[in-house]
Design an enzyme around this catalytic site. Structure first.
Site, PDB file in Angstrom:
ATOM      1  N   MET A 125       0.847  -1.204   0.000  1.00 23.51           N
ATOM      2  CA  MET A 125       0.000   0.000   0.000  1.00 23.51           C
ATOM      3  C   MET A 125       0.881   1.252   0.000  1.00 23.51           C
ATOM      4  SD  MET A 125      -2.710  -1.156   2.955  1.00 23.51           S
ATOM      5  CE  MET A 125      -1.514  -1.988   3.989  1.00 23.51           C
ATOM      6  N   ILE A 157       7.831  -2.389   2.367  1.00 19.49           N
ATOM      7  CA  ILE A 157       6.967  -3.563   2.200  1.00 19.49           C
ATOM      8  C   ILE A 157       7.549  -4.794   2.905  1.00 19.49           C
ATOM      9  CG2 ILE A 157       5.754  -5.037   0.526  1.00 19.49           C
ATOM     10  CD1 ILE A 157       4.944  -1.930   0.687  1.00 19.49           C
ATOM     11  N   THR A 158       6.788  -5.272   3.876  1.00 22.56           N
ATOM     12  CA  THR A 158       7.174  -6.465   4.645  1.00 22.56           C
ATOM     13  C   THR A 158       7.153  -7.684   3.717  1.00 22.56           C
ATOM     14  OG1 THR A 158       6.235  -5.479   6.621  1.00 22.56           O
ATOM     15  CG2 THR A 158       6.526  -7.874   6.662  1.00 22.56           C
ATOM     16  N   GLU A 244      -5.533  -6.961  10.571  1.00 24.13           N
ATOM     17  CA  GLU A 244      -4.108  -6.600  10.610  1.00 24.13           C
ATOM     18  C   GLU A 244      -3.789  -5.878  11.926  1.00 24.13           C
ATOM     19  OE1 GLU A 244      -2.607  -4.478   7.205  1.00 24.13           O
ATOM     20  OE2 GLU A 244      -0.665  -4.137   8.164  1.00 24.13           O
ATOM     21  N   ARG A 245      -4.644  -4.923  12.288  1.00 27.79           N
ATOM     22  CA  ARG A 245      -4.394  -4.153  13.526  1.00 27.79           C
ATOM     23  C   ARG A 245      -4.540  -5.022  14.761  1.00 27.79           C
ATOM     24  NH1 ARG A 245      -7.397   0.867  10.510  1.00 27.79           N
ATOM     25  NH2 ARG A 245      -5.510   1.359   9.324  1.00 27.79           N
ATOM     26  N   GLN A 338      15.459   0.232  31.608  1.00 29.25           N
ATOM     27  CA  GLN A 338      16.002   1.014  32.727  1.00 29.25           C
ATOM     28  C   GLN A 338      16.287   0.110  33.932  1.00 29.25           C
ATOM     29  OE1 GLN A 338      16.834   4.108  32.461  1.00 29.25           O
ATOM     30  NE2 GLN A 338      17.266   4.654  34.595  1.00 29.25           N
ATOM     31  N   HIS A 340      17.056  -2.915  33.933  1.00 35.20           N
ATOM     32  CA  HIS A 340      18.199  -3.793  33.669  1.00 35.20           C
ATOM     33  C   HIS A 340      19.534  -3.040  33.830  1.00 35.20           C
ATOM     34  CE1 HIS A 340      15.438  -6.774  31.918  1.00 35.20           C
ATOM     35  NE2 HIS A 340      16.443  -7.610  31.850  1.00 35.20           N
TER      36      HIS A 340
HETATM   37  C1  LIG Z   1       8.893  -1.991   9.380  1.00 35.19           C
HETATM   38  C2  LIG Z   1       7.737  -1.505   8.576  1.00 35.19           C
HETATM   39  C3  LIG Z   1       6.977  -2.412   7.873  1.00 35.19           C
HETATM   40  C4  LIG Z   1       5.909  -1.982   7.082  1.00 35.19           C
HETATM   41  N1  LIG Z   1       5.217  -2.885   6.323  1.00 35.19           N
HETATM   42  C5  LIG Z   1       4.322  -2.425   5.406  1.00 35.19           C
HETATM   43  C6  LIG Z   1       3.726  -3.323   4.471  1.00 35.19           C
HETATM   44  O1  LIG Z   1       3.940  -4.533   4.504  1.00 35.19           O
HETATM   45  N2  LIG Z   1       2.886  -2.806   3.535  1.00 35.19           N
HETATM   46  C7  LIG Z   1       2.606  -1.472   3.466  1.00 35.19           C
HETATM   47  O2  LIG Z   1       1.852  -1.067   2.598  1.00 35.19           O
HETATM   48  N3  LIG Z   1       3.156  -0.597   4.350  1.00 35.19           N
HETATM   49  C8  LIG Z   1       4.005  -1.051   5.298  1.00 35.19           C
HETATM   50  N4  LIG Z   1       4.585  -0.163   6.180  1.00 35.19           N
HETATM   51  C9  LIG Z   1       4.261   1.245   6.082  1.00 35.19           C
HETATM   52  C10 LIG Z   1       3.448   1.782   7.238  1.00 35.19           C
HETATM   53  O3  LIG Z   1       2.144   1.258   7.221  1.00 35.19           O
HETATM   54  C11 LIG Z   1       3.495   3.316   7.137  1.00 35.19           C
HETATM   55  O4  LIG Z   1       4.819   3.702   7.475  1.00 35.19           O
HETATM   56  C12 LIG Z   1       2.494   3.994   8.033  1.00 35.19           C
HETATM   57  O5  LIG Z   1       1.184   3.762   7.576  1.00 35.19           O
HETATM   58  C13 LIG Z   1       2.733   5.519   8.119  1.00 35.19           C
HETATM   59  O6  LIG Z   1       2.885   6.077   6.863  1.00 35.19           O
HETATM   60  P1  LIG Z   1       4.143   7.048   6.574  1.00 35.19           P
HETATM   61  O7  LIG Z   1       5.357   6.323   6.992  1.00 35.19           O
HETATM   62  O8  LIG Z   1       4.053   7.529   5.185  1.00 35.19           O
HETATM   63  O9  LIG Z   1       3.937   8.256   7.579  1.00 35.19           O
HETATM   64  P2  LIG Z   1       3.060   9.570   7.324  1.00 35.19           P
HETATM   65  O10 LIG Z   1       1.717   9.197   6.836  1.00 35.19           O
HETATM   66  O11 LIG Z   1       3.869  10.514   6.526  1.00 35.19           O
HETATM   67  O12 LIG Z   1       2.924  10.118   8.804  1.00 35.19           O
HETATM   68  C14 LIG Z   1       3.974  10.825   9.455  1.00 35.19           C
HETATM   69  C15 LIG Z   1       3.441  11.290  10.829  1.00 35.19           C
HETATM   70  O13 LIG Z   1       2.306  12.137  10.628  1.00 35.19           O
HETATM   71  C16 LIG Z   1       1.206  11.636  11.364  1.00 35.19           C
HETATM   72  N5  LIG Z   1      -0.050  11.872  10.659  1.00 35.19           N
HETATM   73  C17 LIG Z   1      -0.343  11.600   9.347  1.00 35.19           C
HETATM   74  N6  LIG Z   1      -1.614  11.880   9.092  1.00 35.19           N
HETATM   75  C18 LIG Z   1      -2.160  12.326  10.244  1.00 35.19           C
HETATM   76  C19 LIG Z   1      -3.460  12.775  10.634  1.00 35.19           C
HETATM   77  N7  LIG Z   1      -4.481  12.807   9.770  1.00 35.19           N
HETATM   78  N8  LIG Z   1      -3.654  13.169  11.919  1.00 35.19           N
HETATM   79  C20 LIG Z   1      -2.639  13.130  12.814  1.00 35.19           C
HETATM   80  N9  LIG Z   1      -1.399  12.714  12.512  1.00 35.19           N
HETATM   81  C21 LIG Z   1      -1.154  12.325  11.255  1.00 35.19           C
HETATM   82  C22 LIG Z   1       1.479  10.144  11.492  1.00 35.19           C
HETATM   83  O14 LIG Z   1       0.740   9.590  12.569  1.00 35.19           O
HETATM   84  C23 LIG Z   1       2.970  10.120  11.683  1.00 35.19           C
HETATM   85  O15 LIG Z   1       3.282  10.351  13.032  1.00 35.19           O
HETATM   86  C24 LIG Z   1       5.607  -0.600   7.027  1.00 35.19           C
HETATM   87  C25 LIG Z   1       6.359   0.331   7.763  1.00 35.19           C
HETATM   88  C26 LIG Z   1       7.422  -0.113   8.519  1.00 35.19           C
HETATM   89  C27 LIG Z   1       8.237   0.903   9.262  1.00 35.19           C
END
Ligand SMILES: Cc1cc2nc3c(=O)[nH]c(=O)nc-3n(C[C@H](O)[C@H](O)[C@H](O)COP(=O)(O)OP(=O)(O)OC[C@H]3O[C@@H](n4cnc5c(N)ncnc54)[C@H](O)[C@@H]3O)c2cc1C
Length: 381
Positions: A125, A157-158, A244-245, A338, A340
């Protein structure tokens, strides 16, 4: 602790997967962390034992069991280490898109090999420019004859490197209003022309879990690989993101329980000023607070899992569990480290790895801020 949705058979199953993991995962986990990869052979071993997608119908290689078995699998994988999250993602997040919304032909083509571990799946996604704002993705899929031409880039992407089947969220109608109505899901197979993998990403934690960038350049995806109907992808995602959640919340609860157990043991044996550090009131209060958070978290989680298994609408409660339990676990990681002292900062102690790994739980599967926006919306705000 007794779970209301688990019976004797589930507990027998738990014993068997735990025994399997003691032989096939625990002894190798540190090596996998160093190598930054879980070998495919582990996936096929999981498949041989029936630990991949057991809730699928028997005709697709599953055992047609209830989701309580998935809970047991996720819990036992998390006990080994959070880096095994990709297996839970395959079982309970990606394969369900195909199983719930795929055609009979798609299911016959892919699902049996998902249960053997021959096919590893991923869900794509997130894009470099768009994470939380999912309706705003830029990857496009234009139908040309009997193929979609897929163009765009995905990140974080995981299972990105190892995956054989990727469910890709894309726009089949970039002009749709509202935007989410233009989102569709396409399955991209390993050798599809125009599909390539970018960097394997270097992460703070989850070291053995492969996380990667995916690139689609005029990638020719057969139109038979569309999941469900065009324009309904966002609805499918909203439906399956609940599970998922929930999986993330389950993992966070287990991670917290593991950190607590290690810390309780440690404070009983480590001495300072002539007595175990567990005799200091600060230590006792910290552990008492943690034990309370764990009990409350477990009670809420168990009730939620039971409701999910019954098929109730759990959107608000799942959002609550996801943010609250991951936040509890992150706080616990800090407190446990902490307690530990310096040893907590050393890799020989599991708390160091747990501290690194838990941080991402508040970010992926929808950030905790996004969970709160969902709760607030459902409060009528
Ligand atoms: C290890 C890892 C594995 C992952 N695996 C997958 C996967 O398998 N498939 C996949 O599709 N994605 C995956 N992700 C992506 C993950 O779902 C996204 O990183 C996540 O949804 C946040 O998107 P972003 O990183 O673009 O942050 P952003 O959307 O840019 O957000 C940045 C900050 O702004 C805040 N923010 C954004 N919008 C709002 C709002 N409306 N109100 C308040 N705060 C807001 C967020 O909470 C965050 O703190 C993975 C990420 C990681 C780190």
């Amino acid at each position: 602790m007794k779970h209301p949705y688990l019976n004797k058979e589930h507990e027998i199953f738990r014993k068997s997967i735990r025994k399997f993991l003691e032989k096939e995962a625990y002894p190798y986990y540190e090596k996998w962390e160093e190598e930054r990869m879980i070998p495919r052979s582990f996936w096929t071993k999981m498949g041989e034992q029936g630990f991949l997608c057991p809730d699928l119908d028997e005709e697709y290689g599953g055992s047609n069991v209830d989701w309580g078995y998935a809970v047991v699998i996720n819990e036992e994988l998390e006990r080994v280490g959070s880096g095994l999250v990709g297996l839970g993602l395959h079982n309970d997040i990606v394969v369900p898109y195909i199983n719930s919304f795929g055609t009979k032909e798609q299911k016959q083509r892919w699902l049996p090999r998902c249960t053997t571990g021959e096919l590893i799946t991923a869900i794509a996604m997130t894009e470099p420019g768009t994470g939380s704002d999912l309706a705003n993705i830029k990857t496009t899929a234009i139908l040309e004859g009997d193929h979609y031409l897929l163009n765009g880039q995905k990140t974080f992407i995981t299972n990105g490197i190892q995956s054989d089947l990727i469910v890709v969220a894309c726009k089949t109608d970039s002009k749709a209003e509202p935007k989410h109505k233009g989102v569709s899901l396409l399955v991209v197979e390993r050798d599809t022309p125009g599909f390539s993998r970018g960097r394997k990403l270097n992460k703070v934690g989850l070291h053995c879990q492969d996380t990667a960038e995916l690139i689609f350049e005029d990638c020719r995806v057969p139109k038979e690989n569309l999941i469900g109907e065009e324009g309904k992808g966002f609805l499918y995602l909203m439906d399956k993101l609940q599970q998922e959640r929930l999986v993330v919340a389950i993992a966070a609860q287990i991670a917290a329980e593991v950190m607590f157990t290690h810390t309780l043991e440690y404070v009983k044996s480590r001495e300072a000023f002539g007595k175990p550090i567990g005799k200091f009131q600060n230590t006792q209060f910290k552990l008492a607070e943690m034990a309370t958070d764990l009990e409350m978290g477990r009670a809420f989680l168990d009730q939620l899992i039971a409701e999910h298994i019954e098929g109730k609408d759990v959107v608000t409660k799942v959002s609550m569990a996801k943010w609250k339990l991951t936040e509890n676990a992150r706080k616990m990681a800090t407190d446990c480290m902490q307690l530990h002292g310096g040893y907590g900062y050393m890799e020989e102690y599991e708390i160091a790895r747990r501290f690194r790994d838990i941080q991402v739980a508040s970010i992926y599967a929808g950030t905790n801020e996004i969970m709160k926006t969902i709760i607030a919306k459902n409060l009528g705000l």
